[in-house]
Design a protein around this motif. Sequence first.
Motif: not given
Length: 121
Positions: A74-96
């Motif tokens: 599904d190619i759309e602007p926010f398809s880059g956020l289509c991730m596994h929950p573990v990957e979300h933890m890595y991605y959003f850990s940037c707020v550390g």
Amino acid sequence: TAFEVIFMRLWATGRLPYIADAEALATPGNIARMVLWTLFVPAWRDFHFYFAHRFIHIRALYKYVHSLHHRNTDIEPFSGLCMHPVEHMYYFSCVGPSVYLYMSPFHLMWNGIHLLLSPAA
């Protein structure tokens, strides 16, 4: 997001120190710190994303975690956020850095908005 709720609760109860906006703009030194942290967020985001992304391309993590992101059709602007929950933890850990560095709540919001909009750019 949950990160925002957790951080706001910690700041409101005094469990996590932060620099208030009135204090952040009170002296030239604090103004310089505010500007530097604001400029630091995109640089940190790029550094963090590069190494976290390289890490999840390790064969075992790629197979079970990151391949979900690459299977998305599904190619759309926010398809880059289509991730596994573990990957979300890595991605959003940037707020550390908001936990470890004496920053304004503005910087958490700036980092969070940058995290949410970057995949669409």
